[in-house]
Motif scaffolding. Structure first.
Motif, PDB file in Angstrom:
ATOM      1  N   PRO A 185       0.828  -1.203   0.000  1.00 15.66           N
ATOM      2  CA  PRO A 185       0.000   0.000   0.000  1.00 15.66           C
ATOM      3  C   PRO A 185       0.871   1.264   0.000  1.00 15.66           C
ATOM      4  N   TYR A 186       0.432   2.282  -0.721  1.00 13.23           N
ATOM      5  CA  TYR A 186       1.103   3.575  -0.836  1.00 13.23           C
ATOM      6  C   TYR A 186       2.279   3.556  -1.811  1.00 13.23           C
ATOM      7  N   TYR A 187       2.562   2.405  -2.431  1.00 14.03           N
ATOM      8  CA  TYR A 187       3.679   2.346  -3.384  1.00 14.03           C
ATOM      9  C   TYR A 187       3.216   2.105  -4.826  1.00 14.03           C
ATOM     10  N   HIS A 188       1.915   2.129  -5.067  1.00 13.55           N
ATOM     11  CA  HIS A 188       1.402   1.763  -6.386  1.00 13.55           C
ATOM     12  C   HIS A 188       1.455   2.907  -7.393  1.00 13.55           C
ATOM     13  N   HIS A 189       1.486   4.157  -6.935  1.00 19.12           N
ATOM     14  CA  HIS A 189       1.435   5.314  -7.828  1.00 19.12           C
ATOM     15  C   HIS A 189       0.240   5.208  -8.777  1.00 19.12           C
ATOM     16  N   GLU A 190      -0.880   4.719  -8.243  1.00 18.88           N
ATOM     17  CA  GLU A 190      -2.040   4.460  -9.083  1.00 18.88           C
ATOM     18  C   GLU A 190      -2.809   5.742  -9.396  1.00 18.88           C
ATOM     19  N   TYR A 191      -3.559   5.686 -10.492  1.00 20.80           N
ATOM     20  CA  TYR A 191      -4.478   6.766 -10.846  1.00 20.80           C
ATOM     21  C   TYR A 191      -5.780   6.518 -10.092  1.00 20.80           C
ATOM     22  N   ALA A 192      -6.338   7.558  -9.488  1.00 23.15           N
ATOM     23  CA  ALA A 192      -7.481   7.405  -8.583  1.00 23.15           C
ATOM     24  C   ALA A 192      -8.737   6.930  -9.295  1.00 23.15           C
ATOM     25  N   SER A 193      -8.828   7.168 -10.599  1.00 23.46           N
ATOM     26  CA  SER A 193     -10.027   6.789 -11.345  1.00 23.46           C
ATOM     27  C   SER A 193      -9.682   6.620 -12.813  1.00 23.46           C
ATOM     28  N   LEU A 194     -10.625   6.069 -13.550  1.00 28.51           N
ATOM     29  CA  LEU A 194     -10.454   5.920 -14.991  1.00 28.51           C
ATOM     30  C   LEU A 194     -10.310   7.288 -15.643  1.00 28.51           C
ATOM     31  N   GLU A 195     -11.078   8.251 -15.161  1.00 31.65           N
ATOM     32  CA  GLU A 195     -11.027   9.607 -15.718  1.00 31.65           C
ATOM     33  C   GLU A 195      -9.652  10.233 -15.485  1.00 31.65           C
ATOM     34  N   ASP A 196      -9.102  10.037 -14.282  1.00 38.52           N
ATOM     35  CA  ASP A 196      -7.763  10.558 -13.980  1.00 38.52           C
ATOM     36  C   ASP A 196      -6.709   9.933 -14.895  1.00 38.52           C
ATOM     37  N   ALA A 197      -6.784   8.626 -15.048  1.00 35.13           N
ATOM     38  CA  ALA A 197      -5.812   7.921 -15.888  1.00 35.13           C
ATOM     39  C   ALA A 197      -5.874   8.427 -17.329  1.00 35.13           C
ATOM     40  N   LYS A 198      -7.086   8.642 -17.815  1.00 30.42           N
ATOM     41  CA  LYS A 198      -7.261   9.136 -19.183  1.00 30.42           C
ATOM     42  C   LYS A 198      -6.712  10.556 -19.309  1.00 30.42           C
ATOM     43  N   PHE A 199      -6.968  11.383 -18.292  1.00 33.10           N
ATOM     44  CA  PHE A 199      -6.540  12.780 -18.304  1.00 33.10           C
ATOM     45  C   PHE A 199      -5.019  12.889 -18.368  1.00 33.10           C
ATOM     46  N   TYR A 200      -4.317  12.081 -17.584  1.00 30.66           N
ATOM     47  CA  TYR A 200      -2.861  12.158 -17.543  1.00 30.66           C
ATOM     48  C   TYR A 200      -2.191  11.422 -18.704  1.00 30.66           C
ATOM     49  N   THR A 201      -2.688  10.234 -19.029  1.00 29.19           N
ATOM     50  CA  THR A 201      -1.974   9.379 -19.984  1.00 29.19           C
ATOM     51  C   THR A 201      -2.478   9.482 -21.411  1.00 29.19           C
ATOM     52  N   LEU A 203      -4.166   7.286 -22.804  1.00 28.15           N
ATOM     53  CA  LEU A 203      -4.043   5.938 -23.360  1.00 28.15           C
ATOM     54  C   LEU A 203      -5.427   5.415 -23.753  1.00 28.15           C
ATOM     55  N   PRO A 204      -5.466   4.389 -24.602  1.00 32.80           N
ATOM     56  CA  PRO A 204      -6.750   3.810 -25.011  1.00 32.80           C
ATOM     57  C   PRO A 204      -7.564   3.308 -23.821  1.00 32.80           C
ATOM     58  N   ASP A 205      -8.878   3.489 -23.892  1.00 26.95           N
ATOM     59  CA  ASP A 205      -9.754   3.046 -22.814  1.00 26.95           C
ATOM     60  C   ASP A 205      -9.612   1.557 -22.538  1.00 26.95           C
ATOM     61  N   SER A 206      -9.379   0.776 -23.603  1.00 30.82           N
ATOM     62  CA  SER A 206      -9.296  -0.684 -23.439  1.00 30.82           C
ATOM     63  C   SER A 206      -8.178  -1.077 -22.485  1.00 30.82           C
ATOM     64  N   ILE A 207      -7.011  -0.433 -22.620  1.00 27.51           N
ATOM     65  CA  ILE A 207      -5.879  -0.726 -21.732  1.00 27.51           C
ATOM     66  C   ILE A 207      -6.185  -0.287 -20.310  1.00 27.51           C
ATOM     67  N   LEU A 208      -6.733   0.908 -20.155  1.00 32.45           N
ATOM     68  CA  LEU A 208      -6.983   1.451 -18.823  1.00 32.45           C
ATOM     69  C   LEU A 208      -8.057   0.653 -18.089  1.00 32.45           C
ATOM     70  N   MET A 209      -9.118   0.297 -18.766  1.00 30.18           N
ATOM     71  CA  MET A 209     -10.204  -0.451 -18.123  1.00 30.18           C
ATOM     72  C   MET A 209      -9.758  -1.849 -17.715  1.00 30.18           C
ATOM     73  N   GLU A 210      -8.849  -2.434 -18.512  1.00 31.72           N
ATOM     74  CA  GLU A 210      -8.332  -3.766 -18.201  1.00 31.72           C
ATOM     75  C   GLU A 210      -7.354  -3.727 -17.018  1.00 31.72           C
ATOM     76  N   SER A 211      -6.941  -2.519 -16.636  1.00 30.29           N
ATOM     77  CA  SER A 211      -5.898  -2.354 -15.615  1.00 30.29           C
ATOM     78  C   SER A 211      -6.437  -1.776 -14.315  1.00 30.29           C
ATOM     79  N   MET A 212      -7.734  -1.984 -14.050  1.00 34.24           N
ATOM     80  CA  MET A 212      -8.364  -1.395 -12.871  1.00 34.24           C
ATOM     81  C   MET A 212      -8.316  -2.330 -11.672  1.00 34.24           C
ATOM     82  N   ASN A 213      -8.115  -1.717 -10.510  1.00 32.90           N
ATOM     83  CA  ASN A 213      -8.163  -2.401  -9.221  1.00 32.90           C
ATOM     84  C   ASN A 213      -9.238  -1.678  -8.414  1.00 32.90           C
TER      85      ASN A 213
END
Length: 518
Positions: A185-201, A203-213
């Motif tokens: 915990p605290y070491y993942h550097h994860e994006y808080a949401s799909l919207e955040d990940a899309k905003f920063y990266t 990247l294609p939705d398919s990759i981001l949606m497949e990479s959700m926790n």
């Protein structure tokens, strides 16, 4: 091979945690073997330039599309002295305004009370993503003959790079390995949401949606879903990362790694022995030389006396970067036994376990002394400070970091306590064994490389009672047994885990396997 190593930190350039040592050793050893090596790293305010030569500032400039705007940045090229590998430094204010690699410093808190010391940078997603996009963009300045065959990304802060490269014309030319140094915990550097990940990266939705926790988007999953090979820093930690029951210590990732059948290769980190060699004070930075491999420990005990007289109990504490709490009394005819802890003062490291065990051990054994060094979570730091008041003369706490003092503290002690809840690899056990200080550790992850009752002591259930019991058993061992273990441990580490051997026996084989994959 042509190799790129991508990291937020590297020893002697920008330092934070254990990643710095791995990054440096990989670059150094592969370069010495004749491979063409480039290190990519940002320019932080804390960067040191002492080891760099042939510096070419702002040799390339570019603009990066990120967060719906363009960011201008530049690259500085240099050569790491002695080792000869290339260093490509990324220049942008989001890096250069930071005084440390990942967290705010005490000075930054003074300048802005919202930036609490020890807390992660509030704009870490921008920092991580901009750096990775900058590395990907550098490919456009690279001659075809210099395109890397393999890129090795160090930890979550660089784990999205494979997805960026997958969107370029180089996707089929470059193999990528992402090393998981810590999936806690605290070491993942994860994006808080799909919207955040899309905003920063972007990247294609398919990759981001497949990479959700849950609702979050995980860099390590983005890497795996982009064709990268996942690697971690010990065989046992690789098993723990695939254990679906290990949810708490991986913040849910182990369950997903297991469910998605993601392969993770475990290669135990090596150890740069020459940087710590106790028989050569120019490397060890210790005041006296000794050689545990031959059983020559006279210098170790001279270091102990010097440490107590001139550092710990000095009226004018002389050490930059460290604030001292408590002192050590010598009133038991020289029969005192010393237990060290050095590392981050964080929950993962089991500091609460150690803090609970200390009163038990002191009450059971009047001759036991504790030397604790490190910094981290204020709550845990305060607990240690309070213990120095409750048990005067029995505990000293060195808050902060000073290389010479910390190394002296480890070398001066008989044992080092390592009660981590989980530990991907562990470096402190290597350092301690090299300095003739036997580790007493929780049997987890990379700490399993300690051979119980041969190179140290292991216990299973991570409770304060179990730690205290294991330390007591170690304290009860006859000096002849301890000396035998010290000789074995120091020889074992030097023989089996020096980086040059790990590179030749493990990494070269692994990288060649990657190159063969379609």
């Amino acid at each position: 091979m042509t190799l790129w190593f991508v990291s937020m930190e590297c020893a002697n350039i920008a330092e934070a945690g254990g990643v710095k040592n791995v990054t440096f050793s990989l670059c150094k050893e592969f370069a010495l073997l004749g491979h063409k090596v480039s290190l990519f790293i940002p320019v932080f305010k804390c960067n040191s330039w002492d080891k760099l030569s042939d510096v070419q500032k702002d040799c390339f400039k570019t603009q990066i599309d990120i967060c719906n705007k363009k960011e201008s940045l530049s690259y500085t090229k240099a050569i790491y002295k002695d080792c000869g590998f290339e260093v490509v430094l990324v220049n942008h204010p989001v890096f250069s305004e930071k005084e440390a690699v990942y967290t705010y410093t005490a000075n930054e808190e003074k300048l802005n009370p919202k930036h609490k010391r020890g807390e992660g940078h509030e704009d870490f997603l921008l920092k991580d993503t901009l750096f990775q996009k900058a590395v990907c963009s550098y490919l456009s300045f690279t001659n075809d003959k210099d395109i890397p065959q393999i890129i090795n990304c160090q930890d979550a802060s660089t784990a999205v790079l494979p997805a960026f490269i997958a969107q370029t014309k180089y996707a089929d030319k470059i193999k990528i390995a992402v090393t998981i140094h810590n999936a806690g915990p605290y070491y993942h550097h994860e994006y808080a949401s799909l919207e955040d990940a899309k905003f920063y990266t972007d990247l294609p939705d398919s990759i981001l949606m497949e990479s959700m926790n849950g609702k979050r988007v995980e860099p390590f999953l983005i890497a795996a879903n982009s064709g990268a090979n996942l690697l971690t820093v010990s065989k046992d930690y690789a098993k723990e990362l695939k254990d679906s029951s290990n949810v708490e210590n991986t913040d849910g990732l182990s369950k997903l790694f297991n469910k998605k059948h993601i392969k993770i290769k475990g290669i135990t980190n090596g150890f740069d022995f020459e940087r710590y060699n106790p028989s050569d004070t120019s490397f060890s930075k210790l005041p006296f030389a000794f050689n545990p491999e031959t059983g020559d420990l006279d210098g170790k005990y001279k270091i102990r006396q010097f440490f107590i007289d001139n550092v710990i109990n000095s009226e004018n504490f002389p050490c930059d970067g460290i604030k001292k709490y408590g002192s050590l009394s010598i009133n038991n005819g020289g029969k005192e036994r010393y237990i060290a802890y050095h590392g981050r003062i964080t929950s993962q490291k089991g500091i609460s376990i150690l803090n609970e065990a200390i009163p038990t051990l002191i009450k059971q054994n009047d001759s036991v002394r504790f030397v604790i060094a490190g910094q981290g979570e204020p709550r845990l730091e305060n607990e240690i400070e309070e213990l120095t008041k409750v048990f005067p003369g029995k505990i000293v706490y060195l808050h902060g970091y000073n290389q010479a003092v910390v190394r002296m503290a480890i070398a001066a002690c008989d044992f080092i306590a390592l009660p981590s809840y989980f530990e991907p690899c562990g470096l402190e056990d290597f350092i301690a064994q090299t300095f003739a200080t036997l580790p007493v550790a929780h049997k987890t992850g990379g700490l399993n490389k300690i051979l119980n009752n041969k190179s140290g002591f292991l216990y299973k259930n991570n409770t304060s009672q179990a730690l205290a019991s294991c330390l007591n058993k170690a304290l009860e061992k006859k000096p002849s047994k301890i000396n035998k273990m010290i000789m074995f441990a120091s020889n074992y580490v030097h023989k089996e885990y020096v980086w040059s051997k790990v590179i030749e026996k493990k990494y070269l084989k692994y990288f060649k396997e990657i190159l063969k994959k379609r």
